[in-house]
Scaffold this motif. Structure first.
Motif, PDB file in Angstrom:
ATOM      1  N   GLU A 155       0.830  -1.209   0.000  1.00 19.19           N
ATOM      2  CA  GLU A 155       0.000   0.000   0.000  1.00 19.19           C
ATOM      3  C   GLU A 155       0.861   1.253   0.000  1.00 19.19           C
ATOM      4  O   GLU A 155       0.566   2.227  -0.702  1.00 19.19           O
ATOM      5  CB  GLU A 155      -0.929   0.004   1.218  1.00 19.19           C
ATOM      6  CG  GLU A 155      -1.855   1.214   1.216  1.00 19.19           C
ATOM      7  CD  GLU A 155      -2.967   1.124   2.241  1.00 19.19           C
ATOM      8  OE1 GLU A 155      -4.131   0.980   1.829  1.00 19.19           O
ATOM      9  OE2 GLU A 155      -2.656   1.213   3.434  1.00 19.19           O
TER      10      GLU A 155
ATOM     11  N   TRP B 181      -3.363   1.494  11.724  1.00 21.71           N
ATOM     12  CA  TRP B 181      -3.170   1.893  10.330  1.00 21.71           C
ATOM     13  C   TRP B 181      -4.410   2.606   9.789  1.00 21.71           C
ATOM     14  O   TRP B 181      -4.345   3.348   8.806  1.00 21.71           O
ATOM     15  CB  TRP B 181      -2.850   0.660   9.491  1.00 21.71           C
ATOM     16  CG  TRP B 181      -2.345   0.933   8.114  1.00 21.71           C
ATOM     17  CD1 TRP B 181      -3.034   0.798   6.940  1.00 21.71           C
ATOM     18  CD2 TRP B 181      -1.040   1.384   7.739  1.00 21.71           C
ATOM     19  NE1 TRP B 181      -2.245   1.123   5.864  1.00 21.71           N
ATOM     20  CE2 TRP B 181      -0.994   1.495   6.331  1.00 21.71           C
ATOM     21  CE3 TRP B 181       0.101   1.703   8.465  1.00 21.71           C
ATOM     22  CZ2 TRP B 181       0.122   1.908   5.634  1.00 21.71           C
ATOM     23  CZ3 TRP B 181       1.240   2.114   7.778  1.00 21.71           C
ATOM     24  CH2 TRP B 181       1.244   2.218   6.378  1.00 21.71           C
TER      25      TRP B 181
ATOM     26  N   ALA C  54      -7.249   0.967   8.755  1.00 18.88           N
ATOM     27  CA  ALA C  54      -7.762   0.223   7.601  1.00 18.88           C
ATOM     28  C   ALA C  54      -8.541  -0.996   8.065  1.00 18.88           C
ATOM     29  O   ALA C  54      -8.341  -1.513   9.165  1.00 18.88           O
ATOM     30  CB  ALA C  54      -6.614  -0.217   6.696  1.00 18.88           C
ATOM     31  N   GLN C  55      -9.436  -1.435   7.205  1.00 16.31           N
ATOM     32  CA  GLN C  55     -10.091  -2.725   7.373  1.00 16.31           C
ATOM     33  C   GLN C  55      -9.255  -3.771   6.626  1.00 16.31           C
ATOM     34  O   GLN C  55      -8.487  -3.440   5.725  1.00 16.31           O
ATOM     35  CB  GLN C  55     -11.515  -2.690   6.811  1.00 16.31           C
ATOM     36  CG  GLN C  55     -12.422  -1.679   7.474  1.00 16.31           C
ATOM     37  CD  GLN C  55     -12.686  -1.996   8.932  1.00 16.31           C
ATOM     38  OE1 GLN C  55     -12.849  -3.163   9.296  1.00 16.31           O
ATOM     39  NE2 GLN C  55     -12.718  -0.977   9.767  1.00 16.31           N
TER      40      GLN C  55
ATOM     41  N   ASP D 139     -10.135  -5.772   4.425  1.00 18.41           N
ATOM     42  CA  ASP D 139     -10.461  -5.797   3.000  1.00 18.41           C
ATOM     43  C   ASP D 139      -9.765  -4.682   2.221  1.00 18.41           C
ATOM     44  O   ASP D 139      -9.712  -4.718   0.988  1.00 18.41           O
ATOM     45  CB  ASP D 139     -11.978  -5.673   2.805  1.00 18.41           C
ATOM     46  CG  ASP D 139     -12.733  -6.884   3.320  1.00 18.41           C
ATOM     47  OD1 ASP D 139     -12.082  -7.936   3.506  1.00 18.41           O
ATOM     48  OD2 ASP D 139     -13.950  -6.787   3.540  1.00 18.41           O
ATOM     49  N   ASP D 140      -9.254  -3.668   2.947  1.00 15.57           N
ATOM     50  CA  ASP D 140      -8.598  -2.557   2.268  1.00 15.57           C
ATOM     51  C   ASP D 140      -7.186  -2.901   1.815  1.00 15.57           C
ATOM     52  O   ASP D 140      -6.610  -2.198   0.975  1.00 15.57           O
ATOM     53  CB  ASP D 140      -8.525  -1.331   3.198  1.00 15.57           C
ATOM     54  CG  ASP D 140      -9.905  -0.836   3.607  1.00 15.57           C
ATOM     55  OD1 ASP D 140     -10.857  -1.043   2.835  1.00 15.57           O
ATOM     56  OD2 ASP D 140     -10.019  -0.253   4.705  1.00 15.57           O
ATOM     57  N   LEU D 141      -6.607  -3.961   2.393  1.00 16.20           N
ATOM     58  CA  LEU D 141      -5.215  -4.305   2.115  1.00 16.20           C
ATOM     59  C   LEU D 141      -5.137  -5.609   1.314  1.00 16.20           C
ATOM     60  O   LEU D 141      -6.098  -6.381   1.269  1.00 16.20           O
ATOM     61  CB  LEU D 141      -4.445  -4.457   3.433  1.00 16.20           C
ATOM     62  CG  LEU D 141      -4.398  -3.203   4.322  1.00 16.20           C
ATOM     63  CD1 LEU D 141      -3.724  -3.528   5.647  1.00 16.20           C
ATOM     64  CD2 LEU D 141      -3.670  -2.067   3.622  1.00 16.20           C
ATOM     65  N   LYS D 142      -3.964  -5.845   0.728  1.00 14.32           N
ATOM     66  CA  LYS D 142      -3.751  -7.048  -0.078  1.00 14.32           C
ATOM     67  C   LYS D 142      -3.002  -8.090   0.738  1.00 14.32           C
ATOM     68  O   LYS D 142      -1.859  -7.871   1.143  1.00 14.32           O
ATOM     69  CB  LYS D 142      -2.941  -6.697  -1.333  1.00 14.32           C
ATOM     70  CG  LYS D 142      -3.637  -5.734  -2.280  1.00 14.32           C
ATOM     71  CD  LYS D 142      -2.739  -5.401  -3.459  1.00 14.32           C
ATOM     72  CE  LYS D 142      -3.415  -4.440  -4.431  1.00 14.32           C
ATOM     73  NZ  LYS D 142      -2.531  -4.080  -5.554  1.00 14.32           N
TER      74      LYS D 142
END
Length: 804
Positions: free
Chosen positions: A142, A367, A369-370, A372-375
């Motif tokens: 990201e 961070w 983020a959820q 699902d927001d990250l790879k």
């Protein structure tokens, strides 16, 4: 570099991929040299002006890799090549390559997401798939997309399933073929028998030493097995062989001694999986693989992790065998047959699939983020992630909306599990020491589960147990480090501190069932009857074996009732409840003082509202069933003859919808006996509208009215509605009566009330078998009428007077 390694052949491809795309996945078998060659080659190629950060899964591997690279440059660690691990570091302003353990990257990213001064990140041994490595890669990807398109990213492994990682990174795969030297595999001729595991390993070690030259590296699941194999080999090794254990809990000096070459003769290193990666143990030409691995497995139903011993996977076996070919030709001896190898799983589960997600969830929240927001190569399980977030909410690290709190940010900065970080942040001066004890291996071998004894051992007091001095030394070092910056102005009672970390594991003794406990999180726990803490009313269980049914307590500390009430006053309250007791068969109305699932005080609730009692009684009805009386049974049978447009009176539907129709009728009903005596009919009929009632009475009446006007209850209990009445009472009836679209089954009785005929066709009976019945009945009952044509006779129940 004076000598070549297999990795050197593909290094140009690696450098070209990084120049062209900024990313690469490198597959290289054990012994290829990727750990020490790749960072130096990247530095030499001038790919970046920033530091090259290389991640290692273990402290020993990180330090060893840094020392080898520094030695290659003729330097000491801390100059061009340095390292940072927990409790030790060697870096300077001139450091260009920094080898760190994986958690350090996460902290760096959280502090400065754009990673200033870092030009490249290398994930070594990525096949181990630790949570920190998976999260670190996701965050780096990201950052590279949003902030740093110049950030170079490399994933390296010996046994990695490269395709999914390469797809995630959108990077090419470079593969180094072959290892430095061939390794000859040796399998058992037949499956392992009933021989004890440690004895079988010891025998295989002796066989390997007789068969092949060089020192041996023996893979075992844990310290316990290492100690037992060490005992099994005592006095049996060749005179030129020395034994050296190697596991993570040892201090670094002892670990270095284990991997150093034997001064004379040969060495047998008994090691855990710590020796699988990035370590070259000089002189090793033999690997003995016990075929077992220890893994942490999280059980979401109990909220606890436990260590399990599992079969090694093919990837792990390949990695282990490769240790024998690092410096010369070698041999790998496996404690399984060649046929059994085909049944091994391909890869071990990633920690994101099997581990505790609390720290992971906390880092995601920091961070912002959820998941699902990250790879992620393997996305976290949504349910288990929610469980982890619930723990963080309980600790005050997340607010009601799931966002990070200031307290949560402070917890994330501590090198501790969020539970222990919370304890250190909120607790007194003993909290850092307790956190160090709970983070490390148990410093005591045997003895009571009492955590206070561990604190005494750290304080230098005598304790009734054998002391693990290596673990004790690490605990003291960690405690000093954790104490830096800690205010120490919170509660300092040992039980309260433990409860701060584990508010869901405050354990209350079950009545009359020592030493079984129920924990505030709702799970059960059991303590050995011989333990000095057995029978204490309140404990905090700080370590359990993770059994989902009833966990065995391995460490606990006493908690006083007053300390619990004082420290958790805002979470203790009175609750009024009415519940159905299956055991007692009645509704219990109680007032309970509760902390989580614990009932601290329990009193009768004498003025419980009738509505609450009725609602609780519904559970009893579901257990006992409907139990309709005679009248209600008749009604249900009638109602169930109606079509689909009529209200559903099936028993399943009635039990499913009890709340809709029964509570208002349950006044005074609170036990099994009350329910058995209850008249269900009014509650059932109240479900019908006036129109439905009329339709029911027309289609399936409760009674049949005879030609004489007498009402006879219709029996609907069988497949066909039926009545029984005297034959003379239906004289003159020329049409058979119908009920709910089917003929009423009529049992015709003699004057003595005995059946003479069962019919569903009265006209057919009059025209047929009536003549035979009349002939027989006239002789038996001469005073009663038996007309030749019953269709023209009047119905009657009278007999002729005597003598006529």
């Amino acid at each position: 570099m004076a000598f070549t390694l297999p990795i050197d052949d593909v290094m140009p491809q690696v450098i070209d991929a990084l120049r062209d795309q900024g990313r690469v996945v490198l597959q290289a078998p054990p012994g290829a040299g990727k750990t020490t060659r790749v960072p130096l080659a990247m530095l030499d190629a001038g790919l970046t002006n920033g530091r090259i950060l290389m991640l290692e899964p273990r402290r020993l591997a990180a330090r060893a890799a840094a020392e080898r690279m520094a030695a290659t440059l003729g330097e000491e660690p801390g100059q061009t090549v340095g390292f940072r691990v927990r409790g030790a570091s060697a870096v300077s302003k001139s450091t260009r390559i920094e080898v760190v353990t994986e958690g350090i990257l996460t902290r760096m990213l959280q502090d400065d997401p754009d990673l200033p001064s870092v030009g490249a990140v290398i994930f070594d041994e990525f096949h181990e798939r630790s949570l920190n490595a998976d999260l670190g890669l996701a965050l780096c990807l990201e950052v590279a997309e949003a902030l740093r398109d110049d950030l170079l990213i490399v994933a390296m492994s010996a046994t990695l399933d490269a395709a999914p990682v390469a797809a995630l990174m959108q990077a090419p795969v470079v593969t180094s073929e072959g290892r430095s030297f061939p390794v000859t595999p040796h399998w058992l001729d037949r499956p392992e028998g009933k021989q004890r595991f440690e004895q079988a390993v010891a025998d295989l070690v002796l066989h390997a030493l007789d068969t092949a030259p060089g020192s041996a590296l023996v893979f075992l699941p844990g310290e316990g097995e290492i100690r037992r194999v060490e005992s099994a080999l005592a006095g049996r090794l060749p005179t030129d062989c020395t034994l050296a254990p190697l596991f993570g809990a040892m201090d670094f000096k002892a670990q270095r001694a284990a991997i150093a070459p034997a001064k004379t003769g040969r060495k047998v290193v008994l090691a855990t999986s710590i020796a699988e990666t990035s370590l070259t143990i000089e002189g090793v030409q033999i690997v003995v693989d016990g075929g077992r691995a220890r893994r942490a497995q999280f059980d979401p139903s109990s909220g606890m992790s436990r260590l399990i011993t599992d079969r090694v996977t093919r990837a792990e076996a390949t990695q282990r065998a490769g240790r024998a070919g690092r410096v010369s030709e070698g041999a790998a001896f496996k404690l399984w047959t060649r046929g059994e190898e085909g049944a091994l799983a391909a890869y071990p589960p990633a920690e994101i699939e099997a581990g505790d997600l609390c720290a992971f969830a906390l880092e995601l929240a920091v961070w912002g983020a959820q998941a699902d927001d990250l790879k992620f190569v393997t996305p976290p399980h949504a349910g288990r992630l929610a469980e982890a977030q619930a723990v963080l909410h309980m600790l005050g690290a997340l607010d009601a909306t799931g966002r990070i709190t200031e307290h949560g940010r402070s917890l994330a900065k501590m090198p501790l599990h969020p539970r222990l970080a919370h304890m250190v942040a909120k607790g007194g001066r003993s909290a850092p020491t307790l956190a160090a004890i709970l983070s490390e291996r148990d410093p005591l071998r045997g003895g009571s589960v009492d955590l206070a004894l561990r604190l005494d051992a750290v304080a230098g007091k005598r304790v009734p147990a054998e002391i693990n001095h290596a673990a004790l030394s690490r605990i003291k070092q960690d405690a000093k480090r954790l104490a830096r910056g800690q205010t120490g102005d919170g509660p300092d009672t040992l039980g309260v501190l433990a409860a701060l970390a584990y508010p869901d594991r405050v354990a209350l003794l079950r009545k009359g069932d020592a030493p079984r406990y129920v924990m505030s999180g709702g799970k059960g726990a059991i303590l050995s009857e011989s333990d000095p803490l057995a029978g204490e009313r309140l404990l905090v269980a700080t370590d359990l074996d993770g059994d989902p049914r009833e966990a065995r307590i391995r460490q606990a500390v006493l908690l006083s009732d007053s300390d619990l009430r004082e420290s958790f006053a805002d979470q203790i309250g009175w609750h009024k409840l009415c519940v159905w007791s299956r055991r007692e068969g009645r509704v219990l109305a109680r007032q309970q003082e509760r902390f989580g699932a614990l009932v601290l005080d329990d009193r009768a609730w004498s003025d419980a509202p009738a509505d609450d009692i009725a609602q609780a009684m519904l559970a009893g009805v579901r257990q006992l069933g409907l139990m309709p009386g005679k009248a209600a049974t008749l009604f249900l049978a009638r109602a169930r003859l109606m079509g689909d447009d009529f209200p559903d009176f099936s028993e399943d539907h009635l039990l499913e919808t009890l709340e809709d129709w029964l509570p208002g009728h349950l006044t005074g009903v609170r036990s099994t006996a009350d329910w058995k005596a209850f008249d269900l009919l009014p509650a059932l009929t109240a479900r019908l509208s006036w129109d439905d009632q009329q339709a029911l009475d027309r289609a399936a009446p409760a009674h049949f009215t005879t030609p004489l006007g007498r009402k006879i209850a219709i029996d609907y209990s069988e497949t066909q509605p039926q009545i029984a009445l005297r034959l003379q009472e239906v004289f003159g009836t020329t049409r058979h009566p119908m009920i709910a679209g089917q003929p009423l089954q009529i049992t015709l009785l003699s004057p003595a009330q005995r059946p003479v005929q069962v019919t569903t066709d009265l006209p057919g009976f009059w025209a047929g078998s009536y003549a035979d019945v009349r002939k027989d009945m006239r002789a038996r009952y001469p005073r009663h009428p038996w007309p030749e044509d019953p269709t023209q006779a009047d119905p009657t129940l009278r007999a002729k007077p005597r003598g006529t």
